[in-house]
Design an enzyme around this catalytic site. Structure first.
Site, PDB file in Angstrom:
ATOM      1  N   ARG A  66      58.882  66.327  47.954  1.00 37.47           N
ATOM      2  CA  ARG A  66      59.845  67.304  48.484  1.00 37.47           C
ATOM      3  C   ARG A  66      60.787  67.883  47.428  1.00 37.47           C
ATOM      4  O   ARG A  66      61.833  68.445  47.774  1.00 37.47           O
ATOM      5  CB  ARG A  66      60.701  66.672  49.584  1.00 37.47           C
ATOM      6  CG  ARG A  66      59.957  65.888  50.644  1.00 37.47           C
ATOM      7  CD  ARG A  66      58.962  66.718  51.404  1.00 37.47           C
ATOM      8  NE  ARG A  66      58.462  66.012  52.582  1.00 37.47           N
ATOM      9  CZ  ARG A  66      57.336  66.304  53.202  1.00 37.47           C
ATOM     10  NH1 ARG A  66      56.568  67.289  52.760  1.00 37.47           N
ATOM     11  NH2 ARG A  66      56.959  65.639  54.279  1.00 37.47           N
ATOM     12  N   ASP A 329      49.509  59.467  51.673  1.00 37.35           N
ATOM     13  CA  ASP A 329      50.018  60.712  52.271  1.00 37.35           C
ATOM     14  C   ASP A 329      51.506  60.553  52.553  1.00 37.35           C
ATOM     15  O   ASP A 329      52.010  60.964  53.604  1.00 37.35           O
ATOM     16  CB  ASP A 329      49.246  61.068  53.540  1.00 37.35           C
ATOM     17  CG  ASP A 329      49.531  62.483  54.038  1.00 37.35           C
ATOM     18  OD1 ASP A 329      50.181  63.250  53.297  1.00 37.35           O
ATOM     19  OD2 ASP A 329      49.122  62.819  55.168  1.00 37.35           O
TER      20      ASP A 329
END
Length: 478
Positions: A66, A329
Site C-alpha cells: 500500500r 496475498d
C-alpha cells in the site's frame, strides 16, 4: 554482538549444526522480546536451539504494501517488518499502488512509483529487514485498456545471465508483470504476453474475474442472502491463460488458485508440458466459505473462500504437486473498512505473520506433506519463479558442524520451531493492519529468528534463552 545458535537441524537432512551470526545494528534489529535490543557488544552469546530447524528464508511472490497511496493501511517499513517476523527474506510487491506501478511518472514529485521504491531505503536512511523486488503493472493505470510501455520500466529489469534472470545492479528489480487485483484483460492479453516474452518476465495473473458477488456462490451465500461468485469465474481465466501459454509459449503463473476445477485444468496443462505454474494461499488451506458465517468480512477475499470440497481439493493439489508454491496475498485494510459489513468491506486479509504457522498446521501437522516440502513451497519454488537467490545451507555446511556467517555475505535464513505453540493476536502484529481471520487461533509453528545478508534482523529469543559466553572469539572458529 554475535549469537551462536546451538544444535539446529538442517531442514533437508536433519543434520545438527551450530550457526554463528552477527546481529544487525541496534537501529535495524527487530527484537520482539528485548533480549538483544540495543546491544553493540562484541561478545558472543549462546542459544540452545536443540530441535529447531534451520531453513532458507521464505520468499513471498504476492504482497501488497500500500505504499505509496494508502499508507494508513501499511507502509514499506511495517510491511517489511511483518515479513521479517514471518520468516521471509524476500517479497515481491504487486502493482496496485496509488498511483499504479506502471512505470509512468505520476508521483507528485514527478517520479514513478518504481523510482520511489528504488530510493526508499536511501531516503529512510537504513536498510529494511527483507529484500524486496517489484512487479510492474500489465496495463497503464491498471485500467486494462492499454498495456504498460516497457520503455517506461525496462531500465529496472535485472541483469541477464545465460541461464536465466538474476537481480543485478538494480537494488529492487522488476521481476514480473501483473494487473493483480484483477485479471489481465482480454483486450491487452496478447500485448502483455508479447512484452513478457520480450523482457523475460513471467505473467502473474489474478486467475478470477467477476462483475458481481461477494462470497462463494453456494449454500452459505444463499443462507446469508448475498450475491455469490460462481467457481466458474476462476476456471474461465485459468483456461484462457493456459491456452495463452500453449499458443505463445509465455510463462504464466496463476495466482491464489482455490477451486477443484481450476486445479484439474492446471494438472492437464502440466502433463502437456506447458510453462504454467500456480500458487495457493494459507487461507484456502485452512478455511472454506462456511467460516464466513462466523468471521464475516474478516473472511472476505478475492477469490472468495470456496466450498469445503474445494478446500479439500486444494489440500490434494498441494499433496500431489499441482500447487507449486504458497503465497500470502498479504492485503492490509483498516479496522473501519473491515467493519463495514460483508457487502461493503474490501476484499483481502493479511498473512505474512501467520503463514508459516497456518501452513504448518494445515499441511504438516495434518500429514498432507512433510515439513521439508513446506519449506520448498515457501522458499525454493518462489525463488525459482522470480529468479531470486536462495541460500543452499547444505552446500555451505558440507561436512562441518559449524556455520560461521560472520565470515560470509548474503545468506538469507530462518530459524523455525515446528512444534512451537502460540495464540494468534493481531494486537501483537508488526503490520499496521489487523484484518486476519485467524485471530485467537491456537497454532503450532513459530518463527524464532530471521537472517538477512548473514546478519540477524529479527529475533524472538528471550533473555532466558540468550546466555553470555566468556570463551571469546576463538571458540567460534570451526
Amino acid at each position: 554482538m554475535r549469537i551462536r545458535f546451538q544444535g539446529l537441524r538442517l531442514w533437508r537432512t536433519g543434520r545438527r549444526v551450530d550457526l554463528v551470526v552477527d546481529t544487525a545494528a541496534a537501529t535495524e534489529l527487530i527484537d520482539e522480546t528485548g533480549a538483544l535490543a540495543g546491544s553493540e557488544s562484541a561478545a558472543t552469546s549462546t542459544v540452545d536451539m536443540s530441535g529447531m530447524v534451520l531453513a532458507p528464508a521464505f520468499q513471498d511472490p504476492h504482497v501488497h504494501f500500500r505504499d505509496p497511496g494508502q499508507v494508513d493501511k501499511e507502509d514499506m517499513v511495517t510491511g517489511c517488518t511483518a515479513a521479517a517476523a514471518g520468516g521471509y527474506g524476500q517479497v515481491l510487491i504487486l502493482p496496485n499502488t496509488e498511483p499504479a506501478m506502471d512505470g509512468q511518472a505520476r508521483m507528485d514529485d514527478g517520479r514513478t512509483v518504481i523510482e520511489y521504491l528504488q530510493d526508499y531505503e536511501e531516503k529512510l536512511g537504513r536498510s529494511l529487514p527483507v529484500h524486496y523486488a517489484l512487479c510492474v503493472a500489465a496495463s497503464k493505470d491498471r485500467a486494462g485498456q492499454e498495456p504498460s510501455n516497457p520503455d517506461d520500466w525496462r531500465v529496472h529489469l535485472p541483469s541477464r545471465e545465460p541461464h536465466g534472470s538474476r537481480p543485478g545492479a538494480v537494488a529492487h528489480p522488476v521481476l514480473a508483470i501483473s494487473d493483480d487485483g484483477s485479471a489481465v484483460t482480454d483486450r491487452t492479453l496478447d500485448d502483455v504476453a508479447r512484452i513478457a516474452r520480450d523482457t523475460g518476465l513471467p505473467i502473474l495473473d489474478h486467475c478470477e474475474h467477476h462483475e458481481s458477488g461477494f462470497i462463494n456462490e453456494g449454500e452459505v451465500s444463499r443462507r446469508l442472502g448475498v450475491a455469490g461468485v460462481p467457481a466458474s469465474t476462476e476456471l474461465d481465466i485459468v483456461q484462457r491463460d493456459i491456452e495463452l501459454a500453449r499458443r505463445t509459449g509465455t510463462r504464466v503463473h496463476l495466482q491464489h488458485v482455490s477451486t477443484a476445477a481450476a486445479f484439474q485444468a492446471i494438472r492437464r496443462a502440466k502433463e502437456e508440458g506447458l510453462p504454467v505454474t500456480c500458487e495457493t494461499a494459507p487461507h484456502y488451506l485452512a478455511l472454506c466459505d462456511e467460516d464466513v458465517l462466523e468471521l464475516g468480512a474478516m473472511a472476505k477475499m478475492n477469490p472468495p473462500l470456496r466450498s469445503r470440497s474445494d478446500r479439500e481439493s486444494t489440500l490434494e493439489a498441494v499433496a500431489d504437486g499441482t500447487v507449486d508454491m504458497i503465497a500470502t496475498d498479504h492485503a492490509p485494510h483498516t479496522v473501519s473498512e473491515k467493519a463495514g459489513g460483508l457487502v461493503k468491506a474490501p476484499n483481502g486479509i493479511i498473512g505474512l505473520e501467520t503463514a508459516y504457522a497456518i501452513c504448518n498446521q494445515a499441511l504438516v501437522e495434518s500429514g498432507v506433506i512433510s515439513h521439508q516440502r513446506l519449506v520448498e513451497l515457501m522458499s525454493l519454488a518462489p525463488a525459482e519463479l522470480l529468479g531470486t537467490a536462495i541460500t543452499d545451507i547444505e552446500d555451505m555446511a558440507q561436512d562441518r558442524n559449524l556455520l560461521d556467517l560472520t565470515k560470509s555475505e548474503g545468506a538469507g535464513l530462518v530459524v523455525l520451531d515446528p512444534a512451537g505453540e502460540w495464540t494468534v493476536d493481531a494486537g501483537d502484529f508488526h503490520s499496521k493492519a489487523s484484518n486476519t481471520p485467524f485471530q485467537g487461533w491456537e497454532v503450532r509453528g513459530r518463527v524464532l529468528a530471521t537472517i538477512k545478508d548473514s546478519r540477524l534482523v529479527f529475533s524472538r529469543l528471550t533473555s532466558g534463552q540468550v546466555k553470555g559466553s566468556k570463551e571469546g572469539r576463538q571458540a567460534w572458529i570451526g
